[in-house]
Write an enzyme that holds these catalytic residues in place. Structure first.
Site, PDB file in Angstrom:
ATOM      1  N   ASP A 116      -3.673  40.903 -37.958  1.00  0.00           N
ATOM      2  CA  ASP A 116      -4.743  41.886 -38.007  1.00  0.00           C
ATOM      3  C   ASP A 116      -5.424  41.991 -36.643  1.00  0.00           C
ATOM      4  O   ASP A 116      -6.661  41.977 -36.538  1.00  0.00           O
ATOM      5  CB  ASP A 116      -5.761  41.525 -39.101  1.00  0.00           C
ATOM      6  CG  ASP A 116      -6.737  42.672 -39.367  1.00  0.00           C
ATOM      7  OD1 ASP A 116      -6.441  43.808 -38.964  1.00  0.00           O
ATOM      8  OD2 ASP A 116      -7.798  42.416 -39.969  1.00  0.00           O
ATOM      9  N   ASP A 152     -18.157  39.743 -37.745  1.00  0.00           N
ATOM     10  CA  ASP A 152     -17.084  40.570 -38.297  1.00  0.00           C
ATOM     11  C   ASP A 152     -17.172  40.650 -39.819  1.00  0.00           C
ATOM     12  O   ASP A 152     -17.340  39.628 -40.486  1.00  0.00           O
ATOM     13  CB  ASP A 152     -15.742  39.941 -37.897  1.00  0.00           C
ATOM     14  CG  ASP A 152     -14.563  40.760 -38.397  1.00  0.00           C
ATOM     15  OD1 ASP A 152     -14.369  41.863 -37.890  1.00  0.00           O
ATOM     16  OD2 ASP A 152     -13.848  40.277 -39.309  1.00  0.00           O
ATOM     17  N   GLU A 172     -21.554  44.004 -37.736  1.00  0.00           N
ATOM     18  CA  GLU A 172     -20.478  44.985 -37.880  1.00  0.00           C
ATOM     19  C   GLU A 172     -20.431  45.398 -39.345  1.00  0.00           C
ATOM     20  O   GLU A 172     -19.561  44.998 -40.109  1.00  0.00           O
ATOM     21  CB  GLU A 172     -19.128  44.389 -37.448  1.00  0.00           C
ATOM     22  CG  GLU A 172     -18.020  45.429 -37.310  1.00  0.00           C
ATOM     23  CD  GLU A 172     -16.899  45.364 -38.356  1.00  0.00           C
ATOM     24  OE1 GLU A 172     -16.165  46.353 -38.509  1.00  0.00           O
ATOM     25  OE2 GLU A 172     -16.750  44.322 -39.032  1.00  0.00           O
ATOM     26  N   HIS A 202     -11.578  49.743 -31.957  1.00  0.00           N
ATOM     27  CA  HIS A 202     -10.188  49.382 -32.273  1.00  0.00           C
ATOM     28  C   HIS A 202      -9.830  49.749 -33.715  1.00  0.00           C
ATOM     29  O   HIS A 202      -8.680  49.668 -34.105  1.00  0.00           O
ATOM     30  CB  HIS A 202      -9.987  47.892 -32.041  1.00  0.00           C
ATOM     31  CG  HIS A 202     -10.779  47.055 -33.001  1.00  0.00           C
ATOM     32  ND1 HIS A 202     -12.162  46.993 -32.963  1.00  0.00           N
ATOM     33  CD2 HIS A 202     -10.406  46.293 -34.039  1.00  0.00           C
ATOM     34  CE1 HIS A 202     -12.575  46.225 -33.939  1.00  0.00           C
ATOM     35  NE2 HIS A 202     -11.537  45.769 -34.615  1.00  0.00           N
ATOM     36  N   ASP A 203     -10.835  50.100 -34.524  1.00  0.00           N
ATOM     37  CA  ASP A 203     -10.591  50.413 -35.932  1.00  0.00           C
ATOM     38  C   ASP A 203     -10.477  51.925 -36.148  1.00  0.00           C
ATOM     39  O   ASP A 203     -10.548  52.715 -35.219  1.00  0.00           O
ATOM     40  CB  ASP A 203     -11.714  49.843 -36.800  1.00  0.00           C
ATOM     41  CG  ASP A 203     -11.557  48.339 -37.025  1.00  0.00           C
ATOM     42  OD1 ASP A 203     -10.409  47.850 -36.982  1.00  0.00           O
ATOM     43  OD2 ASP A 203     -12.578  47.670 -37.238  1.00  0.00           O
TER      44      ASP A 203
HETATM   45  C1  GLC Z   1     -13.427  44.204 -39.062  1.00  0.00           C
HETATM   46  C2  GLC Z   1     -12.543  44.416 -37.858  1.00  0.00           C
HETATM   47  C3  GLC Z   1     -11.210  44.887 -38.318  1.00  0.00           C
HETATM   48  C4  GLC Z   1     -10.625  43.859 -39.246  1.00  0.00           C
HETATM   49  C5  GLC Z   1     -11.584  43.492 -40.368  1.00  0.00           C
HETATM   50  C6  GLC Z   1     -11.167  42.233 -41.024  1.00  0.00           C
HETATM   51  O1  GLC Z   1     -13.732  45.369 -39.722  1.00  0.00           O
HETATM   52  O2  GLC Z   1     -13.129  45.293 -36.954  1.00  0.00           O
HETATM   53  O3  GLC Z   1     -10.355  45.141 -37.243  1.00  0.00           O
HETATM   54  O4  GLC Z   1      -9.459  44.368 -39.803  1.00  0.00           O
HETATM   55  O5  GLC Z   1     -12.886  43.269 -39.916  1.00  0.00           O
HETATM   56  O6  GLC Z   1     -11.382  41.131 -40.196  1.00  0.00           O
HETATM   57  C1  GLC Z   2     -14.436  47.330 -42.456  1.00  0.00           C
HETATM   58  C2  GLC Z   2     -14.873  48.574 -43.191  1.00  0.00           C
HETATM   59  C3  GLC Z   2     -13.812  49.560 -43.282  1.00  0.00           C
HETATM   60  C4  GLC Z   2     -13.090  49.477 -41.983  1.00  0.00           C
HETATM   61  C5  GLC Z   2     -12.294  48.206 -42.019  1.00  0.00           C
HETATM   62  C6  GLC Z   2     -11.474  47.942 -40.822  1.00  0.00           C
HETATM   63  O1  GLC Z   2     -15.196  46.266 -42.628  1.00  0.00           O
HETATM   64  O2  GLC Z   2     -15.702  48.454 -44.268  1.00  0.00           O
HETATM   65  O3  GLC Z   2     -14.304  50.834 -43.532  1.00  0.00           O
HETATM   66  O4  GLC Z   2     -12.316  50.580 -41.793  1.00  0.00           O
HETATM   67  O5  GLC Z   2     -13.102  47.141 -42.310  1.00  0.00           O
HETATM   68  O6  GLC Z   2     -10.437  48.832 -40.765  1.00  0.00           O
END
Ligand code: GLC
Ligand code: GLC
Length: 649
Positions: free
Chosen positions: A143, A286, A328, A392-393
């Site tokens: 991930d 996170d 976040e 990055h998401d």
């Molecule tokens: C956060 C990160 C995302 C990751 C998720 C689980 O949302 O930004 O990249 O997949 O947490 O750790």
């Molecule tokens: C996050 C969010 C979701 C986001 C993902 C990472 O914590 O809730 O909307 O897209 O994790 O992709």
């Protein structure tokens, strides 16, 4: 057990049996002083969550030992920083602050290589570098590093803990703060705790949420949101070795930690302090919304999640007060706000602004942005937003449905439209994006793509359309310009600053192709940085556009840093008489003001000059062009995608 036990008596007892002899006299004094100051709050939080458990006080005592050890391991330079930051805690509200987030391998490719990028950061004006998770993680899919196997070990492909400390030091010397991830909702299934659980160790099985059959998972799943429906349906994964169901909110190899177990809180605190002691200025919490589970709820943003984060914050105040938390929480706007507090998270991503900037770009309208910011932008003066455009998401279309309804927007249909628009399925769309996490059960979908591709650069370059290229560049500068001026730390996502296009190569990589977020995880090469720094000259239209983006951002950042009004000030969101324009006024306690007006359309837009009256001067100076704007002329006209930063002249 007395729930109402006085925290002072409790602390005296704990201290009486805690060996502080490993600390220097000075450190022991500081530790005790800070403990006395913050323990009452820590005690309240800890007993609120764990007080009903027979061994609560045993674990509380252990926690104090963990804090003591954290203090012992804090380096003198960081202790100095602690006192500096305690003296000027609001550094993060300063106009000087500009952030960048990057992956080490995509920028480095190793930690040692990043020393060579410091000049680049400085050229742009970056003072805050968030290195995305660089800890040891499973090979192949991890991930993007968010499945951590060892918080105390750097991923060997990137370097070592020593390298990280060296880099933190070098950055600090250049006035750049390091930000690291604190991935505490889950570990990877290769973490030592998970391995022990896999081997049948009951103590470590209690570190996670494990279930013998589907009875309880089924009950929870009634109300849970699926985060990655494209990789697995539901939130649980059956593990063959243990013959148990494991709670896995994200990928199946990311096991949610069980915070109803105080041992987990303590163990993770110890890891957190290790990270704090590496020398970072902030920890990015996170997926913090998911840490507490409550049957019958969506298990996001639960009250005890807040209490736990406040408890972690107490621990940080005692051991490493120079470090702040960044939330976040990519959740409903009302819930995002609840994490923002001096005693919880001092910094927070601003997903609402991010999503609505993209919304306004697609619709060329600013009503939803204006109404939403009016409702949700104001936060405590002790805290600040981290404003971003891309990360990055994926982009999720987060906004308050009630606000949308009020202005006649059907939220479901509108999200559908935005998905269509940004994946290029909507006729006339300028964007090249990729759908992400489409949920066949409810039609949910999010969007991936780079800043440049979503702003239309990819399509315009393909069509050799000079006008389209120009518009794409202007869109990028408009969105970032708002993050530089609206109040908060602007956070650039590396590769945005040079307008890089979507990278589709992940589709040929078995460990990445199921996760379309890789399309916007793009390398910044030495060729890129040399072009940006003017060492080489652009040789094709893509490079010309890249350089325009870089230079445009650089200029705006430099202006931001010259004016205190971009730092500590209040933001008032204004109504304009043009539906394509967004405006806000900044005002600080010195009486300084800044009026920003932005045009989201590709056509010139005029608005009445009465808006300039907010500056209470007869003329004003526009900072981006250096021109003087008279109040008494006819209508005010903004060029396509123009933004104005107006100061009283
Ligand atoms: C956060 C990160 C995302 C990751 C998720 C689980 O949302 O930004 O990249 O997949 O947490 O750790
Ligand atoms: C996050 C969010 C979701 C986001 C993902 C990472 O914590 O809730 O909307 O897209 O994790 O992709």
């Amino acid at each position: 057990m007395s729930y109402a036990a006085d925290s002072g008596v409790c602390l005296d007892r704990i201290l009486a049996s805690t060996d502080l002899s490993g600390l220097t006299k000075k450190d022991a004094t500081t530790f005790t002083r800070r403990l006395k100051a913050h323990f009452p709050r820590l005690f309240e939080k800890y007993t609120y969550v764990y007080g009903h458990q027979y061994d609560c006080y045993f674990h509380l005592q252990k926690l104090v030992e963990i804090l003591r050890d954290g203090s012992k391991n804090r380096k003198p330079a960081l202790k100095k920083l602690d006192s500096q930051r305690l003296d000027s805690p609001l550094w993060y509200r300063d106009e000087e602050q500009v952030g960048m987030a990057c992956y080490v391998d995509l920028m480095g490719p190793t930690l040692n290589d990043l020393h060579g990028k410091i000049e680049y950061f400085k050229a742009l004006g970056v003072t805050y570098v968030h290195l995305m998770p660089l800890y040891d993680a499973p090979k192949g899919d991890s991930d993007g590093g968010y499945a951590v196997s060892d918080y105390r070990k750097v991923n060997p492909t990137l370097g070592t803990v020593k390298d990280l400390e060296k880099l933190a030091d070098a950055l600090q010397k250049e006035g750049i703060n390091l930000v690291l991830d604190f991935v505490f909702n889950h570990t990877s299934d290769e973490h030592a705790w998970a391995k022990a659980a896999l081997d049948g160790d009951k103590q470590y099985q209690n570190y996670y949420y494990l279930f013998d059959d589907r009875t309880i998972p089924d009950q929870y799943e009634h109300t849970l949101r699926e985060i990655f429906p494209q990789v697995r349906r539901g939130s649980f994964t059956f593990n063959d070795q243990m013959e148990k169901w494991v709670w896995t909110t994200f990928n199946s190899f990311q096991w949610d930690l069980n915070y109803s177990n105080p041992e987990v809180f303590n163990a993770i605190t110890s890891e957190m302090l290790f990270l704090a002691n590496l020398g970072c200025a902030a920890l990015r919490l996170d997926a913090l919304a998911f840490i507490w589970k409550e049957l019958g709820t969506n298990c996001e943003n639960q009250e005890k999640a807040h209490v736990l984060i406040q408890a972690f914050n107490c621990c940080l105040q005692i051991v490493a007060p120079a470090v702040v938390f960044k939330s976040e929480a990519i959740v409903h706007p009302d819930e995002v706000l609840k994490y923002i507090d001096k005693d919880e998270c001092q910094l927070s991503y601003n997903p609402l602004l991010m999503a609505l900037l993209w919304n306004s770009l697609a619709t060329r309208k600013t009503r939803l942005l204006t109404s939403s910011m009016k409702k949700s932008f104001a936060i405590s003066d002790a805290c600040t937003w981290v404003n971003y455009v891309r990360c990055h998401d994926d982009i999720g279309w987060t906004f308050d449905d009630a606000v949308a309804h009020e202005i006649g927007i059907n939220p479901f249909d509108h999200r559908m439209f935005l998905n269509q628009f940004y994946t290029g399925r909507f006729d006339g769309s300028f964007a090249n994006g990729v759908p992400f996490a489409e949920n066949p059960s409810n039609g949910d979908c999010r969007v991936c793509g780079s800043l440049a591709s979503l702003c239309g650069l990819e399509g315009a370059l393909k069509d050799n359309d000079a006008h389209g290229i120009d518009e794409a560049v202007k869109r990028m500068l408009l969105l970032y310009g708002i993050t530089f001026s609206i109040g908060g730390i602007p956070l650039l996502y590396s590769s945005d600053e040079i307008g890089k296009l979507n990278d589709y190569s992940y589709r040929n990589d078995d460990s990445k192709k199921h996760d379309d977020r890789w399309v916007n995880r793009i390398a910044v090469t030495n060729e890129d940085t040399q072009l940006a720094l003017g060492v080489t000259t652009p040789s094709n239209p893509a490079e010309v556009a890249s350089l325009k983006v870089f230079n445009g951002l650089q200029q705006m950042i430099a202006i931001r840093k010259q004016h205190a009004i971009f730092g500590q000030a209040k933001t008032h969101i204004l109504e304009t008489d043009n539906q394509h324009c967004f405006a806000f006024l900044r005002e600080n306690t010195e009486g300084e003001k800044l009026l920003a007006i932005c045009n989201f359309s590709e056509h010139p837009q005029s608005l009445s000059r009465s808006i300039l009256a907010t500056l209470k001067e007869s003329a004003s100076k526009e900072l981006l062009t250096g021109e003087t704007v008279e109040i008494n002329a006819s209508a005010l006209v903004l060029a396509p995608f123009q933004q104005m930063w107006l100061l009283p002249a």
